[in-house]
Design a protein around this motif. Structure first.
Motif, PDB file in Angstrom:
ATOM      1  N   LEU A  94       0.842  -1.193   0.000  1.00  0.00           N
ATOM      2  CA  LEU A  94       0.000   0.000   0.000  1.00  0.00           C
ATOM      3  C   LEU A  94       0.883   1.250   0.000  1.00  0.00           C
ATOM      4  O   LEU A  94       0.623   2.214  -0.736  1.00  0.00           O
ATOM      5  CB  LEU A  94      -0.921  -0.013   1.222  1.00  0.00           C
ATOM      6  CG  LEU A  94      -1.777   1.230   1.439  1.00  0.00           C
ATOM      7  CD1 LEU A  94      -2.769   1.425   0.298  1.00  0.00           C
ATOM      8  CD2 LEU A  94      -2.536   1.151   2.768  1.00  0.00           C
ATOM      9  N   GLY A  95       1.947   1.224   0.811  1.00  0.00           N
ATOM     10  CA  GLY A  95       2.870   2.354   0.890  1.00  0.00           C
ATOM     11  C   GLY A  95       3.484   2.672  -0.466  1.00  0.00           C
ATOM     12  O   GLY A  95       3.586   3.826  -0.869  1.00  0.00           O
ATOM     13  N   ARG A  96       3.880   1.603  -1.180  1.00  0.00           N
ATOM     14  CA  ARG A  96       4.490   1.787  -2.503  1.00  0.00           C
ATOM     15  C   ARG A  96       3.491   2.442  -3.465  1.00  0.00           C
ATOM     16  O   ARG A  96       3.845   3.331  -4.243  1.00  0.00           O
ATOM     17  CB  ARG A  96       4.924   0.418  -3.026  1.00  0.00           C
ATOM     18  CG  ARG A  96       5.718   0.468  -4.320  1.00  0.00           C
ATOM     19  CD  ARG A  96       6.155  -0.930  -4.742  1.00  0.00           C
ATOM     20  NE  ARG A  96       5.009  -1.795  -4.932  1.00  0.00           N
ATOM     21  CZ  ARG A  96       5.066  -3.131  -4.915  1.00  0.00           C
ATOM     22  NH1 ARG A  96       6.201  -3.756  -4.682  1.00  0.00           N
ATOM     23  NH2 ARG A  96       3.979  -3.847  -5.101  1.00  0.00           N
ATOM     24  N   LEU A 118       9.802   5.835   0.265  1.00  0.00           N
ATOM     25  CA  LEU A 118       9.117   4.814   1.059  1.00  0.00           C
ATOM     26  C   LEU A 118      10.144   4.270   2.047  1.00  0.00           C
ATOM     27  O   LEU A 118      11.207   3.794   1.658  1.00  0.00           O
ATOM     28  CB  LEU A 118       8.600   3.686   0.158  1.00  0.00           C
ATOM     29  CG  LEU A 118       7.939   2.513   0.885  1.00  0.00           C
ATOM     30  CD1 LEU A 118       6.695   2.960   1.642  1.00  0.00           C
ATOM     31  CD2 LEU A 118       7.570   1.402  -0.104  1.00  0.00           C
ATOM     32  N   SER A 119       9.855   4.391   3.324  1.00  0.00           N
ATOM     33  CA  SER A 119      10.794   3.858   4.310  1.00  0.00           C
ATOM     34  C   SER A 119      10.068   2.932   5.279  1.00  0.00           C
ATOM     35  O   SER A 119       8.843   2.944   5.371  1.00  0.00           O
ATOM     36  CB  SER A 119      11.517   4.982   5.044  1.00  0.00           C
ATOM     37  OG  SER A 119      10.659   6.062   5.277  1.00  0.00           O
ATOM     38  N   VAL A 120      10.859   2.114   5.971  1.00  0.00           N
ATOM     39  CA  VAL A 120      10.302   1.129   6.892  1.00  0.00           C
ATOM     40  C   VAL A 120      11.010   1.269   8.234  1.00  0.00           C
ATOM     41  O   VAL A 120      12.230   1.389   8.270  1.00  0.00           O
ATOM     42  CB  VAL A 120      10.546  -0.311   6.375  1.00  0.00           C
ATOM     43  CG1 VAL A 120       9.917  -1.318   7.321  1.00  0.00           C
ATOM     44  CG2 VAL A 120       9.983  -0.492   4.996  1.00  0.00           C
ATOM     45  N   ALA A 121      10.241   1.264   9.320  1.00  0.00           N
ATOM     46  CA  ALA A 121      10.838   1.239  10.653  1.00  0.00           C
ATOM     47  C   ALA A 121      10.786  -0.194  11.159  1.00  0.00           C
ATOM     48  O   ALA A 121       9.707  -0.778  11.251  1.00  0.00           O
ATOM     49  CB  ALA A 121      10.083   2.167  11.591  1.00  0.00           C
ATOM     50  N   ILE A 122      11.957  -0.769  11.437  1.00  0.00           N
ATOM     51  CA  ILE A 122      12.018  -2.142  11.932  1.00  0.00           C
ATOM     52  C   ILE A 122      12.576  -2.096  13.351  1.00  0.00           C
ATOM     53  O   ILE A 122      13.687  -1.618  13.572  1.00  0.00           O
ATOM     54  CB  ILE A 122      12.911  -3.015  11.034  1.00  0.00           C
ATOM     55  CG1 ILE A 122      12.381  -3.004   9.592  1.00  0.00           C
ATOM     56  CG2 ILE A 122      12.978  -4.430  11.574  1.00  0.00           C
ATOM     57  CD1 ILE A 122      13.212  -3.832   8.620  1.00  0.00           C
TER      58      ILE A 122
END
Ligand SMILES: Cc1cc2nc3c(=O)[nH]c(=O)nc-3n(C[C@H](O)[C@H](O)[C@H](O)COP(=O)(O)OP(=O)(O)OC[C@H]3O[C@@H](n4cnc5c(N)ncnc54)[C@H](O)[C@@H]3O)c2cc1C
Ligand SMILES: Nc1ncnc2c1ncn2[C@@H]1O[C@H](COP(=O)(O)O)[C@@H](O)[C@H]1O
Lengths: 322, 250
Positions: A26-28, A38-42
């Motif tokens: 969805l983010g993409r 587009l970034s991800v917090a892990i």
């Protein structure tokens, strides 16, 4: 100026929650329309390897907090780290999955970041650069459309609703987050050992209601679940009667599920039960009463005695599988 | 131990939803308002805590004037007093606004524990408890199914996918209730009589600064009519075939 999309990647014990990839997909899509990265917090112990799972989701940056100290979810600490990722990435949209963890962290993050939050969304669109979300209210009896007016727009999405799709291959840059101190200890996480998938994550669910006749008959729904690789659910009537545990209850005061296939055995289809499962893609009802309300939402139905129909289904599916 | 319970009045779960011509609210004539089911667990847990540790239970509601009858119900169950922030059309309002209003009221009340429900079944927001705890700067454990409370701390269990978390926090703290936490009591007749005399303060409040705009409220699209595959066990084979070949879900 806030730009782009940040995803909160949910993991437990180093295992990524599959719906996080639904959030990334969805983010993409949103990024294509609103621009930015587009970034991800892990966040979590042994989580650094998880960034590779996002390779095919168009991720530009990974904000990572990997430490043994983060081996269990701690709302305050995880929120502080997520807020730090937000302050570094400056996204205009933050997406979280509406799981047990997501339902806890989303309002914490929204409050600490002064942002508006729309929870458990089932539809997301971009109009004039702003996110317009759709979510069910009044137990799914109405759908509300909302615009989030704060600069940071936070949404949590219902698992299993947004399809995930791998595409392309990126090599995201990894940025480490500063890990703060621990405040409230999570003393323990107890796992209930189960061979079956978890209700809210399952793609197939077999549920039993009062028509099952008694706790001794649930081996039938369990067997059907097992030949399908499905999770087992229940109506409130059987939970309140003590036939099944609370954790299996589907409905307004139970879990909200949206599997690909929901099979209701001996469930009448009360409005409060429908509240928890009517967003399932295919609904099958097995009920001996042709007028049971469950047939109004069912995609396919069999009118008949479940004690005859379910064993036959098990046999047919076994035959197909072998 | 001083306890505050945040309680919302919600349309009964049986309500047939009709949308007003304004397109953003539901028709409220004929709607029966009940205590949000999750808040009943919160009230019960609060009364049990008072019975174990002494102190008092205050009910806090933000909502329409019609919520009074449900506040009296909570007092009849055993709560001691209530504060009603009167505000119409708050049902689907933005949680950040509601949290601010409840926060302004709570910070003037002495409390050790706040109980909420896990979510309100009208807006299904699942936001308020954590937002309120953040504003008050106290720890929160949400959607709890078990609680061991002492005068200093609370150890709560919450269900997660495939297990439970046991979390211990120092008081003051907030807990939100999941079904299964307890079995809410019914109000007794003496309880109902006593409730009429318990203090209930009312204050008018108004909402501003919402972070969400409601664009529309719609009925969900009707489900396409389903198909009765057949009757009895003879239909099972055909159903399995359809699920595999047509619906492609097994
Ligand atoms: C505030 C509130 C919240 C609620 N929340 C929930 C919730 O979260 N989830 C929920 O499920 N309910 C909830 N309920 C309860 C709901 O109203 C119903 O009472 C409940 O869903 C009924 O469960 P059931 O369908 O198993 O039982 P019943 O309504 O008794 O239905 C049993 C069905 O089995 C069929 N049957 C019987 N024998 C057979 C057989 N041999 N073969 C085939 N069919 C058979 C019957 O025809 C009947 O349709 C809530 C109620 C309230 C007031
Ligand atoms: N208007 C309100 N007045 C009092 N308590 C509320 C109100 N809205 C929500 N709450 C509390 O917050 C919980 C969660 O609600 P929500 O986040 O709106 O789904 C409810 O179960 C109540 O305990």
């Amino acid at each position: 100026m806030a730009q782009g999309v940040l995803i909160f990647a949910e993991q437990r014990e180093g295992v990524l929650k599959p719906s996080s990839l639904e959030a990334a997909t969805l983010g993409r899509e949103l990024k294509k329309e609103i621009g930015g990265e587009l970034s991800v917090a892990i966040i979590g112990a042994n989580s650094s390897s998880l960034s590779s799972e996002f390779k095919q989701y168009g991720v530009d940056k990974v904000y990572l907090a990997d430490s043994e100290e983060l081996n269990q979810y701690d709302g305050e600490r995880y929120t502080a780290l997520l807020a730090e990722a937000v302050s570094k990435a400056q996204p205009s949209v933050l997406i979280i999955v509406a799981s047990a963890m997501g339902k806890d962290i989303a309002p914490r993050a929204a409050s600490s970041l002064g942002a508006g939050l729309a929870t458990d969304c089932t539809g997301v669109k971009v109009i004039d650069g702003k996110i317009i979300i759709t979510r069910p209210v009044y137990a799914g009896k109405a759908l509300i459309k909302l615009r989030i007016d704060s600069e940071l727009q936070i949404l949590s999405i219902r698992p299993n609703v947004f399809p995930k799709k791998a595409e392309g291959d990126t090599d995201p840059e990894v940025i480490e987050l500063q890990i703060g101190e621990k405040k409230n200890p999570v003393s323990e996480v107890q796992h209930v050992k189960s061979e079956r998938p978890e209700l809210t994550e399952a793609s197939i669910i077999v549920s039993g209601g009062r028509g099952m006749g008694g706790p001794e008959n649930f081996h039938l729904t369990e067997e059907l679940a097992d030949v399908l690789g499905a999770a087992v659910g229940a109506s409130r009537a059987v939970v309140d009667a003590g036939w099944r545990p609370h954790t299996e209850q589907v409905g307004q005061t139970g879990k909200t599920v949206s599997p690909n296939l929901y099979i209701a055995c001996g469930i009448s289809g009360a409005i409060q039960h429908l509240a928890g499962m009517s967003s399932s893609k295919v609904i099958v009802a097995i009920n001996k009463d042709a007028d049971a309300p469950i047939f109004k939402v069912a995609t396919y139905g069999i009118v008949g005695d479940l004690f005859e129909v379910v064993p036959k289904m098990i046999k047919e599916i076994k035959a197909l599988n072998s | 131990m001083n306890i505050v319970v945040c309680m919302k009045s919600v349309p009964s779960s049986e309500t047939k939803v009709k949308i007003n011509s304004d397109g953003v609210t539901i028709e409220q004539t004929d709607v029966v308002f009940e205590i949000n089911p999750y808040d009943e667990y919160a009230i019960e847990e609060a009364i049990r805590a008072k019975e174990a540790h002494g102190g008092k239970v205050t009910i806090l509601t933000l909502g329409a004037a019609t919520a009074t009858q449900n506040i009296r119900k909570a007092l009849a169950m055993g709560a001691d007093e209530a504060l009603h922030l009167i505000c119409e059309n708050a049902e689907l309002a933005d949680s950040s606004t509601i949290a601010e209003l409840l926060y302004s009221a709570i910070k003037e009340i002495e409390f050790d524990v706040i109980f909420c429900g896990k979510k309100a079944i009208d807006c299904d927001n699942h936001q308020l408890p954590n937002r309120l705890a953040q504003l008050l700067d106290i720890p929160a454990v949400t959607a709890i199914s078990n609680l061991e409370l002492t005068t200093e701390s609370g150890s709560a269990k919450r269900n997660i996918e495939g297990g439970t978390e046991l979390i211990t926090v120092n008081l003051p703290a907030l807990f939100s209730a999941e079904k299964g936490l307890n079995e809410p009591r019914y109000a007794s007749l003496p309880g109902i009589m006593a409730a009429k005399k318990k203090p209930l303060e009312e204050r008018q409040v108004s909402m501003s600064n919402e972070k969400l705009t409601i664009l529309s409220l719609e009925l969900p699209p009707p489900k396409p009519k389903g198909r009765i595959v057949g009757e009895g066990p003879e239909a099972a084979g055909e159903l399995v075939r359809i699920l595999r070949e047509e619906a492609k879900v097994i």
